[in-house]
Design an enzyme around this catalytic site. Structure first.
Site: not given
Ligand code: LM2
Ligand code: CA
Length: 485
Positions: A127, A177, A186, A216, A220, A242
Protein backbone atom coordinates in the site's frame (compact mmCIF):
# COMPACT_ATOMS: atom_id res chain seq x y z
CA UNK A 1 -11.00 -27.68 3.88
CA UNK A 2 -12.03 -30.98 2.48
CA UNK A 3 -13.36 -33.91 4.37
CA UNK A 4 -11.17 -36.98 4.14
CA UNK A 5 -13.02 -39.74 2.36
CA UNK A 6 -12.01 -42.52 4.69
CA UNK A 7 -9.33 -42.87 7.29
CA UNK A 8 -6.31 -44.04 5.36
CA UNK A 9 -5.87 -47.41 6.97
CA UNK A 10 -2.26 -46.80 7.81
CA UNK A 11 -1.33 -49.52 10.19
CA UNK A 12 0.69 -47.88 12.91
CA UNK A 13 0.70 -50.66 15.41
CA UNK A 14 -0.52 -54.16 15.86
CA UNK A 15 -1.68 -55.27 19.25
CA UNK A 16 -2.96 -58.38 20.88
CA UNK A 17 -0.85 -60.97 19.13
CA UNK A 18 -1.54 -63.86 21.44
CA UNK A 19 1.21 -66.41 21.56
CA UNK A 20 -0.12 -69.54 19.99
CA UNK A 21 1.38 -72.58 18.43
CA UNK A 22 0.77 -72.25 14.76
CA UNK A 23 -0.65 -75.32 13.16
CA UNK A 24 -1.86 -75.78 9.65
CA UNK A 25 -5.48 -75.89 10.72
CA UNK A 26 -5.88 -72.95 13.11
CA UNK A 27 -7.46 -69.86 11.70
CA UNK A 28 -5.39 -66.89 12.82
CA UNK A 29 -6.89 -64.89 15.67
CA UNK A 30 -8.17 -61.59 14.25
CA UNK A 31 -5.63 -59.03 15.19
CA UNK A 32 -7.05 -55.83 16.62
CA UNK A 33 -5.13 -53.03 15.07
CA UNK A 34 -4.90 -49.33 15.67
CA UNK A 35 -5.81 -47.44 12.59
CA UNK A 36 -4.53 -43.95 12.20
CA UNK A 37 -5.91 -41.28 9.90
CA UNK A 38 -3.96 -39.29 7.39
CA UNK A 39 -3.57 -35.86 8.97
CA UNK A 40 -4.64 -32.91 6.86
CA UNK A 41 -2.56 -29.88 7.77
CA UNK A 42 -4.56 -26.75 8.57
CA UNK A 43 -2.96 -24.67 11.30
CA UNK A 44 -0.55 -21.86 10.51
CA UNK A 45 1.77 -19.80 12.66
CA UNK A 46 2.90 -16.20 12.39
CA UNK A 47 6.59 -16.20 13.29
CA UNK A 48 6.81 -12.48 14.01
CA UNK A 49 10.23 -10.99 13.27
CA UNK A 50 11.90 -14.41 13.02
CA UNK A 51 14.91 -14.33 10.74
CA UNK A 52 14.95 -16.65 7.75
CA UNK A 53 17.42 -19.24 9.08
CA UNK A 54 15.36 -19.54 12.28
CA UNK A 55 12.15 -19.98 10.30
CA UNK A 56 13.74 -22.75 8.24
CA UNK A 57 15.00 -24.54 11.32
CA UNK A 58 11.57 -24.28 12.95
CA UNK A 59 9.93 -25.79 9.88
CA UNK A 60 12.23 -28.79 10.06
CA UNK A 61 12.24 -29.33 13.80
CA UNK A 62 8.78 -28.33 14.95
CA UNK A 63 6.29 -27.21 12.30
CA UNK A 64 6.70 -30.08 9.85
CA UNK A 65 6.65 -32.94 12.39
CA UNK A 66 3.66 -31.42 14.19
CA UNK A 67 1.52 -31.02 11.06
CA UNK A 68 1.54 -27.26 10.74
CA UNK A 69 0.25 -26.18 7.33
CA UNK A 70 2.01 -22.86 6.86
CA UNK A 71 4.18 -20.17 8.30
CA UNK A 72 3.37 -16.45 8.02
CA UNK A 73 6.53 -14.36 7.74
CA UNK A 74 7.35 -10.75 8.56
CA UNK A 75 8.05 -8.50 5.54
CA UNK A 76 11.06 -9.53 3.45
CA UNK A 77 11.81 -6.38 1.46
CA UNK A 78 14.43 -3.72 2.16
CA UNK A 79 13.21 -1.23 4.77
CA UNK A 80 14.30 1.88 6.64
CA UNK A 81 17.08 1.66 9.21
CA UNK A 82 16.08 1.45 12.86
CA UNK A 83 15.81 -0.86 15.84
CA UNK A 84 12.01 -0.80 16.06
CA UNK A 85 10.12 -3.83 14.72
CA UNK A 86 7.96 -1.61 12.55
CA UNK A 87 10.79 -0.56 10.26
CA UNK A 88 9.77 -3.77 8.42
CA UNK A 89 6.58 -1.93 7.38
CA UNK A 90 8.42 0.96 5.69
CA UNK A 91 9.65 -0.41 2.35
CA UNK A 92 12.49 1.33 0.59
CA UNK A 93 13.03 -1.12 -2.27
CA UNK A 94 11.85 -4.61 -3.18
CA UNK A 95 15.27 -6.18 -2.77
CA UNK A 96 14.98 -9.13 -0.46
CA UNK A 97 17.60 -7.83 1.91
CA UNK A 98 16.33 -6.98 5.37
CA UNK A 99 17.00 -7.31 9.07
CA UNK A 100 15.55 -10.82 8.72
CA UNK A 101 18.11 -12.00 6.19
CA UNK A 102 19.37 -12.08 2.65
CA UNK A 103 17.74 -13.22 -0.57
CA UNK A 104 19.76 -16.44 -0.48
CA UNK A 105 18.71 -17.13 3.08
CA UNK A 106 15.12 -16.45 2.13
CA UNK A 107 15.24 -18.86 -0.79
CA UNK A 108 16.85 -21.55 1.30
CA UNK A 109 14.26 -21.09 4.06
CA UNK A 110 11.40 -21.54 1.61
CA UNK A 111 12.79 -24.79 0.26
CA UNK A 112 13.57 -26.05 3.77
CA UNK A 113 9.98 -25.37 4.85
CA UNK A 114 8.64 -27.06 1.74
CA UNK A 115 10.73 -30.14 2.44
CA UNK A 116 9.08 -30.22 5.86
CA UNK A 117 5.62 -29.99 4.26
CA UNK A 118 5.06 -26.41 5.41
CA UNK A 119 3.87 -23.65 3.09
CA UNK A 120 5.21 -20.11 3.25
CA UNK A 121 3.05 -16.98 3.27
CA UNK A 122 4.92 -13.69 2.79
CA UNK A 123 3.82 -10.35 4.24
CA UNK A 124 3.28 -8.06 1.23
CA UNK A 125 3.59 -4.38 2.14
CA UNK A 126 2.27 -2.85 -1.06
CA UNK A 127 0.00 0.00 0.00
CA UNK A 128 2.85 2.34 0.79
CA UNK A 129 6.56 2.99 0.99
CA UNK A 130 8.43 4.84 3.78
CA UNK A 131 6.96 7.28 6.29
CA UNK A 132 10.09 9.37 6.79
CA UNK A 133 11.58 12.20 4.71
CA UNK A 134 14.38 10.12 3.29
CA UNK A 135 17.61 8.32 4.00
CA UNK A 136 19.40 5.13 3.12
CA UNK A 137 17.71 1.75 3.46
CA UNK A 138 19.21 -1.31 5.14
CA UNK A 139 20.50 -2.58 1.78
CA UNK A 140 21.97 0.79 0.82
CA UNK A 141 19.15 2.22 -1.30
CA UNK A 142 18.97 6.00 -1.11
CA UNK A 143 15.46 7.38 -1.11
CA UNK A 144 13.28 10.32 -0.27
CA UNK A 145 9.67 10.14 0.89
CA UNK A 146 8.38 10.08 -2.69
CA UNK A 147 11.40 8.81 -4.65
CA UNK A 148 12.57 5.22 -4.77
CA UNK A 149 15.19 4.65 -7.48
CA UNK A 150 14.14 2.24 -10.20
CA UNK A 151 10.67 1.83 -8.68
CA UNK A 152 8.65 4.94 -8.01
CA UNK A 153 8.72 8.71 -8.36
CA UNK A 154 6.46 11.48 -7.01
CA UNK A 155 3.76 10.81 -9.63
CA UNK A 156 3.25 7.32 -8.27
CA UNK A 157 1.92 8.55 -4.94
CA UNK A 158 -1.41 9.89 -3.83
CA UNK A 159 -1.59 13.42 -2.52
CA UNK A 160 -4.19 14.52 -0.07
CA UNK A 161 -5.21 17.83 1.43
CA UNK A 162 -5.99 16.56 4.90
CA UNK A 163 -3.70 17.78 7.74
CA UNK A 164 -0.27 16.29 6.96
CA UNK A 165 -1.86 14.39 4.07
CA UNK A 166 -2.88 11.78 6.64
CA UNK A 167 -6.04 9.73 7.02
CA UNK A 168 -8.15 11.44 9.62
CA UNK A 169 -11.70 10.38 8.88
CA UNK A 170 -12.20 6.61 8.67
CA UNK A 171 -15.79 7.04 7.57
CA UNK A 172 -14.58 8.48 4.25
CA UNK A 173 -13.63 5.58 1.99
CA UNK A 174 -11.58 7.66 -0.43
CA UNK A 175 -9.64 9.26 2.40
CA UNK A 176 -8.85 5.88 3.96
CA UNK A 177 -7.57 4.58 0.65
CA UNK A 178 -5.86 7.62 -0.86
CA UNK A 179 -4.46 9.57 2.08
CA UNK A 180 -1.45 8.55 4.13
CA UNK A 181 -1.59 6.05 6.93
CA UNK A 182 0.69 7.60 9.58
CA UNK A 183 2.67 9.54 6.96
CA UNK A 184 3.46 6.41 4.92
CA UNK A 185 3.84 7.47 1.24
CA UNK A 186 0.67 6.08 -0.31
CA UNK A 187 1.06 4.36 -3.67
CA UNK A 188 -1.38 4.98 -6.51
CA UNK A 189 -2.29 1.31 -6.52
CA UNK A 190 -4.94 1.90 -9.19
CA UNK A 191 -2.32 2.95 -11.77
CA UNK A 192 -1.06 0.31 -14.22
CA UNK A 193 2.66 1.18 -13.80
CA UNK A 194 2.43 0.99 -10.02
CA UNK A 195 0.54 -2.27 -10.29
CA UNK A 196 3.12 -3.79 -12.60
CA UNK A 197 5.96 -2.83 -10.24
CA UNK A 198 4.11 -4.46 -7.35
CA UNK A 199 3.34 -7.51 -9.48
CA UNK A 200 7.03 -7.93 -10.39
CA UNK A 201 7.92 -7.86 -6.70
CA UNK A 202 5.30 -10.42 -5.71
CA UNK A 203 6.16 -12.62 -8.70
CA UNK A 204 9.78 -12.51 -7.59
CA UNK A 205 8.71 -13.93 -4.22
CA UNK A 206 6.62 -16.54 -6.01
CA UNK A 207 9.63 -17.50 -8.12
CA UNK A 208 11.46 -18.28 -4.87
CA UNK A 209 8.66 -20.65 -3.92
CA UNK A 210 6.40 -18.50 -1.76
CA UNK A 211 2.88 -19.98 -1.61
CA UNK A 212 0.85 -16.91 -0.80
CA UNK A 213 0.61 -13.39 0.54
CA UNK A 214 -0.76 -11.50 3.48
CA UNK A 215 -1.89 -8.24 1.91
CA UNK A 216 -0.78 -5.67 4.47
CA UNK A 217 -3.10 -2.68 4.93
CA UNK A 218 -5.54 -4.03 2.34
CA UNK A 219 -8.22 -1.75 3.77
CA UNK A 220 -6.13 1.16 2.56
CA UNK A 221 -6.32 0.00 -1.05
CA UNK A 222 -9.54 -0.12 -3.02
CA UNK A 223 -10.58 -3.77 -3.39
CA UNK A 224 -10.59 -3.20 -7.14
CA UNK A 225 -6.88 -2.25 -7.01
CA UNK A 226 -6.04 -5.35 -5.00
CA UNK A 227 -8.11 -7.47 -7.37
CA UNK A 228 -6.32 -6.04 -10.41
CA UNK A 229 -2.91 -6.68 -8.85
CA UNK A 230 -3.82 -10.23 -7.84
CA UNK A 231 -5.25 -10.93 -11.29
CA UNK A 232 -1.85 -10.17 -12.82
CA UNK A 233 0.15 -12.45 -10.51
CA UNK A 234 1.86 -15.57 -11.78
CA UNK A 235 0.60 -18.83 -10.42
CA UNK A 236 -2.29 -19.05 -8.02
CA UNK A 237 -1.00 -17.78 -4.70
CA UNK A 238 -3.06 -17.84 -1.51
CA UNK A 239 -4.27 -14.29 -0.78
CA UNK A 240 -5.20 -13.16 2.72
CA UNK A 241 -6.25 -9.53 2.95
CA UNK A 242 -5.82 -7.62 6.16
CA UNK A 243 -8.99 -5.58 6.58
CA UNK A 244 -9.57 -4.77 10.23
CA UNK A 245 -13.30 -4.80 10.81
CA UNK A 246 -14.85 -1.71 12.34
CA UNK A 247 -18.62 -1.73 12.16
CA UNK A 248 -18.94 2.02 11.66
CA UNK A 249 -16.66 2.11 8.62
CA UNK A 250 -17.62 1.90 4.96
CA UNK A 251 -14.85 -0.56 4.04
CA UNK A 252 -15.59 -4.09 5.24
CA UNK A 253 -13.72 -7.41 4.94
CA UNK A 254 -16.59 -8.75 2.83
CA UNK A 255 -15.56 -6.31 0.06
CA UNK A 256 -12.37 -8.34 -0.43
CA UNK A 257 -13.83 -11.85 -0.59
CA UNK A 258 -13.79 -12.06 -4.37
CA UNK A 259 -10.02 -11.69 -4.24
CA UNK A 260 -9.40 -14.43 -1.69
CA UNK A 261 -9.45 -14.82 2.07
CA UNK A 262 -9.37 -12.31 4.92
CA UNK A 263 -8.18 -12.22 8.51
CA UNK A 264 -11.07 -12.63 10.94
CA UNK A 265 -10.37 -9.84 13.44
CA UNK A 266 -13.83 -10.11 14.92
CA UNK A 267 -13.13 -13.65 16.10
CA UNK A 268 -9.97 -12.49 17.90
CA UNK A 269 -11.91 -9.72 19.62
CA UNK A 270 -14.75 -12.07 20.57
CA UNK A 271 -12.32 -14.59 22.07
CA UNK A 272 -10.78 -11.77 24.12
CA UNK A 273 -14.22 -11.02 25.52
CA UNK A 274 -15.44 -14.49 26.24
CA UNK A 275 -12.47 -16.20 27.87
CA UNK A 276 -12.24 -13.90 30.90
CA UNK A 277 -16.01 -14.17 31.32
CA UNK A 278 -15.90 -17.93 31.14
CA UNK A 279 -18.60 -18.38 28.50
CA UNK A 280 -16.38 -20.80 26.65
CA UNK A 281 -19.16 -22.64 24.83
CA UNK A 282 -19.82 -19.46 22.86
CA UNK A 283 -16.49 -20.02 21.10
CA UNK A 284 -18.22 -22.79 19.16
CA UNK A 285 -20.47 -20.30 17.37
CA UNK A 286 -17.83 -17.78 16.39
CA UNK A 287 -18.05 -16.22 12.98
CA UNK A 288 -16.72 -13.01 11.46
CA UNK A 289 -19.59 -11.14 9.83
CA UNK A 290 -20.53 -12.77 6.55
CA UNK A 291 -17.10 -14.23 5.93
CA UNK A 292 -17.47 -17.94 5.15
CA UNK A 293 -15.33 -20.38 7.11
CA UNK A 294 -13.23 -21.32 4.06
CA UNK A 295 -12.18 -17.68 3.59
CA UNK A 296 -11.53 -16.79 7.23
CA UNK A 297 -8.09 -16.88 8.84
CA UNK A 298 -8.71 -16.87 12.57
CA UNK A 299 -6.30 -15.97 15.35
CA UNK A 300 -6.10 -15.07 19.02
CA UNK A 301 -3.59 -12.29 18.49
CA UNK A 302 -1.16 -10.80 15.98
CA UNK A 303 1.72 -8.35 16.21
CA UNK A 304 -0.57 -5.30 16.14
CA UNK A 305 -3.33 -6.47 18.46
CA UNK A 306 -0.93 -7.79 21.09
CA UNK A 307 0.44 -4.26 21.25
CA UNK A 308 -2.79 -2.29 21.23
CA UNK A 309 -4.34 -4.83 23.64
CA UNK A 310 -7.40 -5.36 21.47
CA UNK A 311 -6.92 -9.08 21.99
CA UNK A 312 -5.50 -11.42 24.55
CA UNK A 313 -1.76 -11.99 24.33
CA UNK A 314 1.04 -13.71 26.20
CA UNK A 315 0.61 -10.99 28.81
CA UNK A 316 -2.68 -12.66 29.75
CA UNK A 317 -0.87 -15.90 30.61
CA UNK A 318 -3.33 -18.74 31.23
CA UNK A 319 -6.29 -16.90 29.65
CA UNK A 320 -4.28 -16.62 26.46
CA UNK A 321 -3.54 -20.35 26.51
CA UNK A 322 -7.23 -21.16 26.97
CA UNK A 323 -8.12 -18.83 24.09
CA UNK A 324 -5.69 -20.72 21.86
CA UNK A 325 -7.30 -24.05 22.78
CA UNK A 326 -10.68 -22.59 21.88
CA UNK A 327 -9.38 -21.22 18.59
CA UNK A 328 -8.04 -24.63 17.64
CA UNK A 329 -11.01 -26.64 18.87
CA UNK A 330 -13.78 -24.61 17.23
CA UNK A 331 -14.55 -25.31 13.58
CA UNK A 332 -14.65 -21.84 11.97
CA UNK A 333 -11.83 -20.65 9.74
CA UNK A 334 -8.17 -21.55 9.40
CA UNK A 335 -6.38 -20.97 12.72
CA UNK A 336 -3.15 -18.99 12.77
CA UNK A 337 -1.12 -19.23 15.97
CA UNK A 338 1.19 -16.40 16.94
CA UNK A 339 4.79 -16.47 18.08
CA UNK A 340 6.59 -13.33 19.15
CA UNK A 341 8.91 -11.93 21.80
CA UNK A 342 8.27 -10.31 25.17
CA UNK A 343 8.26 -6.50 25.23
CA UNK A 344 7.53 -3.62 27.53
CA UNK A 345 7.49 -0.80 24.98
CA UNK A 346 5.31 -1.26 21.86
CA UNK A 347 8.10 -0.09 19.53
CA UNK A 348 10.77 -2.42 20.93
CA UNK A 349 12.40 -4.46 18.19
CA UNK A 350 13.38 -8.10 18.35
CA UNK A 351 16.83 -8.89 19.80
CA UNK A 352 19.33 -7.78 17.16
CA UNK A 353 22.98 -7.29 16.41
CA UNK A 354 24.27 -4.70 13.92
CA UNK A 355 20.80 -4.25 12.44
CA UNK A 356 20.18 -7.96 11.89
CA UNK A 357 17.69 -9.87 14.02
CA UNK A 358 19.40 -12.58 16.09
CA UNK A 359 18.69 -16.26 15.60
CA UNK A 360 15.72 -17.34 17.67
CA UNK A 361 16.38 -19.25 20.85
CA UNK A 362 13.16 -20.07 22.63
CA UNK A 363 13.06 -18.97 26.26
CA UNK A 364 11.85 -21.35 28.94
CA UNK A 365 8.06 -20.93 29.14
CA UNK A 366 7.14 -18.53 31.94
CA UNK A 367 4.25 -16.30 32.90
CA UNK A 368 6.70 -13.48 33.52
CA UNK A 369 9.19 -13.44 30.66
CA UNK A 370 11.95 -10.86 30.34
CA UNK A 371 11.74 -8.28 27.51
CA UNK A 372 13.36 -9.68 24.39
CA UNK A 373 12.68 -13.31 25.33
CA UNK A 374 11.51 -15.30 22.33
CA UNK A 375 8.27 -16.77 23.62
CA UNK A 376 7.71 -19.54 21.07
CA UNK A 377 4.09 -19.75 22.19
CA UNK A 378 3.31 -21.95 19.21
CA UNK A 379 5.50 -24.73 20.54
CA UNK A 380 3.19 -25.14 23.52
CA UNK A 381 0.36 -25.74 21.07
CA UNK A 382 2.31 -27.84 18.59
CA UNK A 383 0.55 -31.05 19.60
CA UNK A 384 -2.74 -29.24 19.05
CA UNK A 385 -1.77 -28.43 15.46
CA UNK A 386 -1.64 -32.17 14.89
CA UNK A 387 -4.96 -32.56 16.73
CA UNK A 388 -6.58 -30.14 14.28
CA UNK A 389 -5.00 -31.95 11.33
CA UNK A 390 -6.40 -35.25 12.59
CA UNK A 391 -9.93 -34.13 13.50
CA UNK A 392 -10.30 -32.40 10.13
CA UNK A 393 -13.85 -31.35 9.36
CA UNK A 394 -15.49 -33.77 11.78
CA UNK A 395 -18.45 -32.06 13.43
CA UNK A 396 -18.67 -31.09 17.07
CA UNK A 397 -20.52 -33.73 19.09
CA UNK A 398 -22.71 -33.33 22.17
CA UNK A 399 -21.49 -30.51 24.37
CA UNK A 400 -20.57 -31.22 27.99
CA UNK A 401 -20.48 -28.18 30.29
CA UNK A 402 -19.67 -27.66 33.92
CA UNK A 403 -19.04 -24.15 35.22
CA UNK A 404 -16.51 -22.68 32.85
CA UNK A 405 -15.43 -26.02 31.41
CA UNK A 406 -16.57 -27.55 28.15
CA UNK A 407 -15.93 -30.81 26.35
CA UNK A 408 -16.95 -32.47 23.10
CA UNK A 409 -16.03 -35.00 20.44
CA UNK A 410 -14.95 -34.20 16.93
CA UNK A 411 -16.61 -37.18 15.29
CA UNK A 412 -14.71 -40.39 15.96
CA UNK A 413 -11.36 -38.66 15.43
CA UNK A 414 -10.81 -36.59 18.52
CA UNK A 415 -12.10 -35.23 21.80
CA UNK A 416 -11.26 -32.16 23.83
CA UNK A 417 -12.03 -30.89 27.30
CA UNK A 418 -11.11 -27.28 28.04
CA UNK A 419 -11.22 -26.15 31.66
CA UNK A 420 -11.62 -22.38 31.89
CA UNK A 421 -12.25 -22.46 35.64
CA UNK A 422 -9.45 -20.58 37.36
CA UNK A 423 -9.28 -22.80 40.43
CA UNK A 424 -11.52 -25.85 39.97
CA UNK A 425 -10.39 -29.18 38.59
CA UNK A 426 -12.89 -31.04 36.45
CA UNK A 427 -13.05 -34.72 35.70
CA UNK A 428 -16.05 -35.52 33.53
CA UNK A 429 -16.92 -39.00 32.41
CA UNK A 430 -17.82 -38.39 28.76
CA UNK A 431 -19.61 -40.47 26.21
CA UNK A 432 -17.46 -40.58 23.12
CA UNK A 433 -17.31 -41.94 19.58
CA UNK A 434 -13.58 -42.44 19.87
CA UNK A 435 -12.45 -46.02 19.37
CA UNK A 436 -11.40 -47.89 22.49
CA UNK A 437 -7.81 -47.39 23.49
CA UNK A 438 -5.31 -45.68 25.74
CA UNK A 439 -4.77 -42.09 24.62
CA UNK A 440 -2.22 -39.38 25.38
CA UNK A 441 -2.89 -35.66 25.75
CA UNK A 442 -2.09 -33.72 22.57
CA UNK A 443 -2.39 -30.45 24.48
CA UNK A 444 0.63 -31.35 26.59
CA UNK A 445 4.06 -30.34 25.44
CA UNK A 446 4.58 -31.29 21.80
CA UNK A 447 4.84 -34.87 20.78
CA UNK A 448 8.30 -35.50 19.49
CA UNK A 449 7.24 -37.32 16.38
CA UNK A 450 8.91 -40.43 17.76
CA UNK A 451 7.22 -43.80 17.31
CA UNK A 452 6.81 -44.33 21.05
CA UNK A 453 5.52 -40.84 21.78
CA UNK A 454 2.41 -42.31 23.39
CA UNK A 455 3.89 -45.35 25.07
CA UNK A 456 1.54 -45.42 28.02
CA UNK A 457 -1.67 -43.50 27.34
CA UNK A 458 -3.34 -42.40 30.56
CA UNK A 459 -6.78 -41.59 29.10
CA UNK A 460 -8.66 -44.85 28.65
CA UNK A 461 -11.57 -45.02 26.25
CA UNK A 462 -13.60 -48.15 26.89
CA UNK A 463 -17.10 -48.95 25.60
CA UNK A 464 -17.64 -45.39 24.41
CA UNK A 465 -16.75 -43.76 27.72
CA UNK A 466 -13.73 -41.88 28.97
CA UNK A 467 -12.93 -40.02 32.18
CA UNK A 468 -10.94 -36.86 31.55
CA UNK A 469 -9.35 -35.07 34.49
CA UNK A 470 -8.33 -31.51 33.57
CA UNK A 471 -6.67 -28.99 35.83
CA UNK A 472 -7.73 -25.31 35.88
CA UNK A 473 -7.06 -23.19 32.78
CA UNK A 474 -5.81 -26.06 30.68
CA UNK A 475 -7.02 -28.69 28.27
CA UNK A 476 -6.90 -32.36 27.44
CA UNK A 477 -7.13 -33.19 23.76
CA UNK A 478 -7.24 -36.76 22.47
CA UNK A 479 -7.00 -37.96 18.90
CA UNK A 480 -6.83 -41.30 17.19
CA UNK A 481 -3.23 -40.87 16.04
CA UNK A 482 -2.03 -40.46 19.60
CA UNK A 483 -2.81 -43.81 21.21
CA UNK A 484 -0.75 -46.50 22.85
CA UNK A 485 -0.39 -49.75 21.02
C1 LM2 B 1 -0.29 -2.81 9.05
N1 LM2 B 1 -1.31 -3.42 8.62
O1 LM2 B 1 -2.23 -2.82 7.91
C2 LM2 B 1 0.69 -3.51 9.90
O2 LM2 B 1 0.18 -4.73 10.40
C3 LM2 B 1 1.10 -2.56 10.99
O3 LM2 B 1 1.96 -3.20 11.88
C4 LM2 B 1 1.74 -1.34 10.35
O4 LM2 B 1 2.04 -0.34 11.33
C5 LM2 B 1 0.81 -0.67 9.37
N2 LM2 B 1 -0.14 -1.51 8.77
C6 LM2 B 1 1.62 -0.09 8.23
O5 LM2 B 1 2.13 -1.10 7.41
C7 LM2 B 1 3.34 -0.40 11.91
C8 LM2 B 1 3.35 0.25 13.28
C9 LM2 B 1 3.34 1.76 13.17
C10 LM2 B 1 4.47 2.23 12.29
C11 LM2 B 1 4.23 1.62 10.91
C12 LM2 B 1 5.29 2.01 9.90
O6 LM2 B 1 2.24 -0.20 14.04
O7 LM2 B 1 3.56 2.31 14.50
O8 LM2 B 1 4.48 3.62 12.21
O9 LM2 B 1 4.28 0.18 11.03
O10 LM2 B 1 6.56 1.63 10.34
C13 LM2 B 1 5.70 4.28 12.59
C14 LM2 B 1 5.51 5.20 13.76
C15 LM2 B 1 4.58 6.34 13.36
C16 LM2 B 1 5.11 7.07 12.14
C17 LM2 B 1 5.33 6.06 11.01
C18 LM2 B 1 5.98 6.69 9.79
O11 LM2 B 1 4.97 4.48 14.87
O12 LM2 B 1 4.48 7.26 14.44
O13 LM2 B 1 4.14 8.03 11.70
O14 LM2 B 1 6.20 4.99 11.48
O15 LM2 B 1 7.27 7.09 10.05
C19 LM2 B 1 4.53 9.37 11.67
CA1 CA C 1 -3.71 3.56 -0.14
Amino acid sequence: MRRLALPLAALVAVVGCSPSTPTATTTPTPTPSILSVEPERQVGVQLFQWNWPSVGRECTEVLGPNQFAFVLLSPAQEHIVGEQWWTSYQPVSYQLESKLGTRDEFEEMVSTCHEAGVKVIADAVINHMAGIDGGTGVAGTEFTHYEYPGLYGPDDFHTCDTPGGDIVNYVDQQEVQECELSNLADLRTGEPEVQSTIVSYLDDLTSLGVDGFRIDAAKHMHHRDVQEIVDQLSGDPIIISEVIRASSEPIQPEDYLEIGSVFAFQVAKDLAGLVPGGALHRALDLKDGQVPSEQAYTFVTNHDTERNRQTLSYKDADKYRVANYLLLAQPYGTPVLYSGYAFTDRDEGAPQTDGGVDDVECATPSDDPAPGDWLCQHRTDAGMAEWVAVVGDEPIGDLWREGYAIGFDRGDRGLIVINGNSTLDVSPELTTSLPDGAYCNAADLPPSGAEDRCADGEFIVADGKVTVPVSPMSAVALHVNLRSA
